[in-house]
Design an enzyme around this catalytic site. Structure first.
Site, PDB file in Angstrom:
ATOM      1  N   GLN A 115       1.011  -1.225  -0.191  1.00  0.00           N
ATOM      2  CA  GLN A 115      -0.288  -0.018   0.260  1.00  0.00           C
ATOM      3  C   GLN A 115       0.906   0.924   0.144  1.00  0.00           C
ATOM      4  O   GLN A 115       1.412   1.407   1.008  1.00  0.00           O
ATOM      5  CB  GLN A 115      -0.855  -0.468   1.385  1.00  0.00           C
ATOM      6  CG  GLN A 115      -1.338   0.904   1.503  1.00  0.00           C
ATOM      7  CD  GLN A 115      -2.115   1.039   2.992  1.00  0.00           C
ATOM      8  OE1 GLN A 115      -2.758  -0.328   3.157  1.00  0.00           O
ATOM      9  NE2 GLN A 115      -3.234   2.327   3.612  1.00  0.00           N
ATOM     10  N   GLY A 116       1.081   2.142  -0.958  1.00  0.00           N
ATOM     11  CA  GLY A 116       1.605   2.857  -1.620  1.00  0.00           C
ATOM     12  C   GLY A 116       1.244   4.403  -1.283  1.00  0.00           C
ATOM     13  O   GLY A 116       0.768   4.768  -2.141  1.00  0.00           O
ATOM     14  N   SER A 136       1.840   6.533   2.110  1.00  0.00           N
ATOM     15  CA  SER A 136       2.238   7.896   2.935  1.00  0.00           C
ATOM     16  C   SER A 136       3.659   8.467   2.512  1.00  0.00           C
ATOM     17  O   SER A 136       4.275   7.481   1.378  1.00  0.00           O
ATOM     18  CB  SER A 136       2.852   6.858   4.283  1.00  0.00           C
ATOM     19  OG  SER A 136       2.228   6.002   5.164  1.00  0.00           O
ATOM     20  N   SER A 193       4.729  -0.787   3.527  1.00  0.00           N
ATOM     21  CA  SER A 193       4.984  -2.051   4.528  1.00  0.00           C
ATOM     22  C   SER A 193       5.049  -3.362   3.315  1.00  0.00           C
ATOM     23  O   SER A 193       4.368  -3.442   2.450  1.00  0.00           O
ATOM     24  CB  SER A 193       3.551  -2.920   5.234  1.00  0.00           C
ATOM     25  OG  SER A 193       3.901  -1.365   6.556  1.00  0.00           O
ATOM     26  N   GLU A 218     -10.265  -2.027   6.675  1.00  0.00           N
ATOM     27  CA  GLU A 218      -8.906  -2.160   7.511  1.00  0.00           C
ATOM     28  C   GLU A 218      -9.332  -2.352   9.165  1.00  0.00           C
ATOM     29  O   GLU A 218      -8.393  -2.695  10.050  1.00  0.00           O
ATOM     30  CB  GLU A 218      -8.349  -0.692   7.600  1.00  0.00           C
ATOM     31  CG  GLU A 218      -6.832  -0.765   8.500  1.00  0.00           C
ATOM     32  CD  GLU A 218      -6.020   0.194   8.374  1.00  0.00           C
ATOM     33  OE1 GLU A 218      -6.308   1.128   7.336  1.00  0.00           O
ATOM     34  OE2 GLU A 218      -5.381   0.615   9.228  1.00  0.00           O
ATOM     35  N   GLU A 266      -2.775  10.229  17.865  1.00  0.00           N
ATOM     36  CA  GLU A 266      -3.976  12.117  18.622  1.00  0.00           C
ATOM     37  C   GLU A 266      -4.787  11.803  17.166  1.00  0.00           C
ATOM     38  O   GLU A 266      -5.364  13.200  17.261  1.00  0.00           O
ATOM     39  CB  GLU A 266      -2.972  12.887  18.172  1.00  0.00           C
ATOM     40  CG  GLU A 266      -1.382  12.607  19.117  1.00  0.00           C
ATOM     41  CD  GLU A 266      -0.278  11.598  18.799  1.00  0.00           C
ATOM     42  OE1 GLU A 266      -0.803  10.411  18.371  1.00  0.00           O
ATOM     43  OE2 GLU A 266       0.417  11.427  19.742  1.00  0.00           O
TER      44      GLU A 266
HETATM   45  C1  LIG Z   1       4.074   0.067  11.739  1.00  0.00           C
HETATM   46  C2  LIG Z   1       4.055   0.732  10.245  1.00  0.00           C
HETATM   47  C3  LIG Z   1       3.624  -0.053   8.961  1.00  0.00           C
HETATM   48  C4  LIG Z   1       3.174   1.142   7.696  1.00  0.00           C
HETATM   49  N1  LIG Z   1       3.050   0.471   7.110  1.00  0.00           N
HETATM   50  C5  LIG Z   1       2.385   1.458   5.666  1.00  0.00           C
HETATM   51  C6  LIG Z   1       1.883   1.277   4.288  1.00  0.00           C
HETATM   52  O1  LIG Z   1       1.703   0.159   4.078  1.00  0.00           O
HETATM   53  N2  LIG Z   1       1.475   1.924   4.038  1.00  0.00           N
HETATM   54  C7  LIG Z   1       1.272   3.583   4.046  1.00  0.00           C
HETATM   55  O2  LIG Z   1       1.443   4.333   3.161  1.00  0.00           O
HETATM   56  N3  LIG Z   1       2.193   3.573   4.753  1.00  0.00           N
HETATM   57  C8  LIG Z   1       2.162   2.842   6.243  1.00  0.00           C
HETATM   58  N4  LIG Z   1       2.531   3.589   7.709  1.00  0.00           N
HETATM   59  C9  LIG Z   1       2.439   4.958   7.635  1.00  0.00           C
HETATM   60  C10 LIG Z   1       1.384   5.545   8.534  1.00  0.00           C
HETATM   61  O3  LIG Z   1       0.549   5.637   7.735  1.00  0.00           O
HETATM   62  C11 LIG Z   1       2.082   6.820   9.125  1.00  0.00           C
HETATM   63  O4  LIG Z   1       3.234   6.533   9.724  1.00  0.00           O
HETATM   64  C12 LIG Z   1       1.242   7.845   9.635  1.00  0.00           C
HETATM   65  O5  LIG Z   1       0.023   8.311   8.856  1.00  0.00           O
HETATM   66  C13 LIG Z   1       1.363   8.811  10.188  1.00  0.00           C
HETATM   67  O6  LIG Z   1       2.148   9.759   9.670  1.00  0.00           O
HETATM   68  P1  LIG Z   1       3.543  10.243   9.921  1.00  0.00           P
HETATM   69  O7  LIG Z   1       4.453   9.090   9.788  1.00  0.00           O
HETATM   70  O8  LIG Z   1       3.462  10.799   8.465  1.00  0.00           O
HETATM   71  O9  LIG Z   1       3.927  10.804  10.714  1.00  0.00           O
HETATM   72  P2  LIG Z   1       3.009  12.334  11.169  1.00  0.00           P
HETATM   73  O10 LIG Z   1       1.452  13.115  10.219  1.00  0.00           O
HETATM   74  O11 LIG Z   1       3.691  13.371  10.062  1.00  0.00           O
HETATM   75  O12 LIG Z   1       2.453  12.579  12.887  1.00  0.00           O
HETATM   76  C14 LIG Z   1       3.931  13.454  13.352  1.00  0.00           C
HETATM   77  C15 LIG Z   1       3.038  13.074  15.040  1.00  0.00           C
HETATM   78  O13 LIG Z   1       2.102  14.326  14.643  1.00  0.00           O
HETATM   79  C16 LIG Z   1       0.993  14.301  15.307  1.00  0.00           C
HETATM   80  N5  LIG Z   1      -0.258  14.935  14.273  1.00  0.00           N
HETATM   81  C17 LIG Z   1      -0.346  15.149  13.491  1.00  0.00           C
HETATM   82  N6  LIG Z   1      -1.423  15.899  12.788  1.00  0.00           N
HETATM   83  C18 LIG Z   1      -2.073  15.941  13.540  1.00  0.00           C
HETATM   84  C19 LIG Z   1      -3.333  17.147  13.832  1.00  0.00           C
HETATM   85  N7  LIG Z   1      -4.122  16.647  12.932  1.00  0.00           N
HETATM   86  N8  LIG Z   1      -4.145  16.317  15.504  1.00  0.00           N
HETATM   87  C20 LIG Z   1      -2.708  16.540  16.236  1.00  0.00           C
HETATM   88  N9  LIG Z   1      -2.150  15.131  16.249  1.00  0.00           N
HETATM   89  C21 LIG Z   1      -0.968  15.547  15.056  1.00  0.00           C
HETATM   90  C22 LIG Z   1       0.617  12.483  15.293  1.00  0.00           C
HETATM   91  O14 LIG Z   1      -0.247  12.330  15.442  1.00  0.00           O
HETATM   92  C23 LIG Z   1       2.160  11.616  15.763  1.00  0.00           C
HETATM   93  O15 LIG Z   1       2.175  12.279  16.836  1.00  0.00           O
HETATM   94  C24 LIG Z   1       3.049   2.175   8.489  1.00  0.00           C
HETATM   95  C25 LIG Z   1       3.210   3.319   9.678  1.00  0.00           C
HETATM   96  C26 LIG Z   1       4.274   1.934  10.715  1.00  0.00           C
HETATM   97  C27 LIG Z   1       4.379   2.300  12.118  1.00  0.00           C
END
Ligand SMILES: Cc1cc2nc3c(=O)[nH]c(=O)nc-3n(C[C@H](O)[C@H](O)[C@H](O)COP(=O)(O)OP(=O)(O)OC[C@H]3O[C@@H](n4cnc5c(N)ncnc54)[C@H](O)[C@@H]3O)c2cc1C
Length: 373
Positions: free
Chosen positions: A122-123, A125, A157, A241, A357
């Protein structure tokens, strides 16, 4: 209705089949072995028909309610025949393909996933777009009947093992509102221009990857839906999901809860209040998830209410492993075993699939109608 479309009868017969079929996992505890075992179990389930129930016949399934899929997931993951991570990709991505791909493409591709012949990823992020997914910048530009894709995904992933990727791209111009500017494609990961670089997690596994797209050419027939449908596709994926997919993870957590009780007893420690609190959290989660699946089965459209399921899942999972840390002194800090790896992985539960959050904000604003801070 076929007897096998009746959930209790289906479960009885599936259990009998699992008992008479040797699907014992290999002793190796690494991602390659888990994925190999996943493919093996899916192949056996598919050949015997089990993994085809609950999926529509036009996509290679044998029909019946989605609840049948939840039962298969609960049994095979709950009995630890397969690990929950790879299993969840199937439950998240196959329904999306069925809803958005052309009927011909879904009929060709979905059986490959259900039968364990392929793994998909799933591409969504990107380095600058996680919670704020609509800001993604990987761009797809039309060229005749084809599209040319440039950009980068992250945290994808299993991308290094996947044959296909459901990819979100930006196709609209600066004047197009974000939510109408995103388009999804079903991309073969061996297409020239795709570079997959695994990333190591803190639990020591190369589970997800960076994926780079450099002038990657994709045929227009691989678009999922129409230009601009990508945001709706991402939103429609969430109910899947957070229903059948969560159900199998809950079964897995229950199996780990049982293992924790056994380990605590083996060490001669008291089985105390803390384990009661974990049981309550798991039970609350399971009740909520059961209700969610029934609402989906009754034709309700699931929306922000599934954020409650996500918060309950992450909280129960982390409480389970926090309790393991407290009741099994040193096991998480000093041993290299599965409790440590699982404890570390449980920290991701408040991140993947929507951070804690952001889910709490959705609950506050959209369910409780509370104002912004
Ligand atoms: C084990 C694992 C597997 C994953 N697999 C996939 C995958 O297969 N495909 C894929 O596309 N993605 C995948 N992801 C990514 C996942 O979807 C993102 O990590 C998630 O959406 C959060 O985005 P970010 O990491 O950019 O964090 P950010 O969005 O940058 O957030 C950083 C921090 O800021 C907080 N924050 C952000 N916006 C707000 C707001 N508006 N209000 C309050 N707090 C806020 C968040 O809660 C977090 O604490 C995976 C992640 C993990 C950990």
């Amino acid at each position: 209705m076929s007897a096998l479309h009746d959930p209790p009868e289906f479960r009885t017969q599936l259990r009998a089949w699992l008992e008479s079929t040797d699907l014992t996992p290999p002793p190796e505890d690494c991602l390659e072995a888990h994925l190999h075992q996943f493919a093996r179990v899916q192949r056996a389930l598919y050949e015997a028909g089990w993994s085809r129930y609950g999926w529509p016949e036009h996509a290679g399934g044998l029909g019946g309610p989605a609840m049948l899929r939840a039962i298969v997931g609960e049994e095979v993951v709950g009995q630890r025949l397969v690990e929950p991570g790879p299993y969840s990709m199937l439950e998240v991505l196959a329904p999306t393909m069925i809803d958005y791909a052309t009927p011909e493409l879904a009929a060709e591709m979905v059986p490959k996933l259900l039968s364990g012949k392929e793994l998909w990823c799933q591409g969504f992020s990107e380095p600058g777009s996680g919670s704020d997914l609509a800001s993604l910048t990987t761009r797809a530009v039309p060229r005749g009947d084809q599209w040319v894709i440039n950009g980068q995904k992250v945290w994808t992933s299993f991308a290094q093992y996947a044959q296909r990727c459901i990819l979100l791209t930006r196709t609209g111009g600066a004047e197009t509102p974000n939510h109408q500017a995103i388009t999804a494609f079903f991309v073969d990961t061996d297409t020239p221009g795709i570079d997959v670089r695994p990333l190591r997690t803190m639990h020591g596994v190369d589970e997800f990857c960076e994926v780079y797209f450099d002038d990657v050419v994709v045929d227009g027939s691989r678009m999922l839906g129409k230009p601009g449908d990508g945001w709706q596709l991402a939103m429609d994926l969430l109910p899947y999901e957070r229903s059948t997919c969560f159900w199998q993870r809950i079964a897995y957590l229950y199996s780990r809860f049982d293992a924790l009780i056994a380990e605590v007893k083996r060490q001669g420690a008291a089985v105390d209040n803390d384990l009661g609190a974990v049981y309550l959290a798991l039970h609350t989660l399971r009740c909520r998830s059961r209700a969610t699946q029934h609402r989906l089965a009754d034709g309700h459209r699931l929306g922000p209410d599934t954020s409650v399921d996500k918060v309950l899942l992450a909280s129960a999972e982390q409480l389970l492993y926090d309790t393991a840390r407290d009741l099994l002194p040193g096991v998480i800090e000093l041993d290299e075993g599965e409790w440590r790896a699982e404890y570390l992985y449980s920290r991701a539960a408040t991140i993947y699939g929507g951070t804690a959050e952001v889910q709490r904000n959705i609950i506050a604003r959209r369910l409780l109608d509370l104002p912004k801070e």
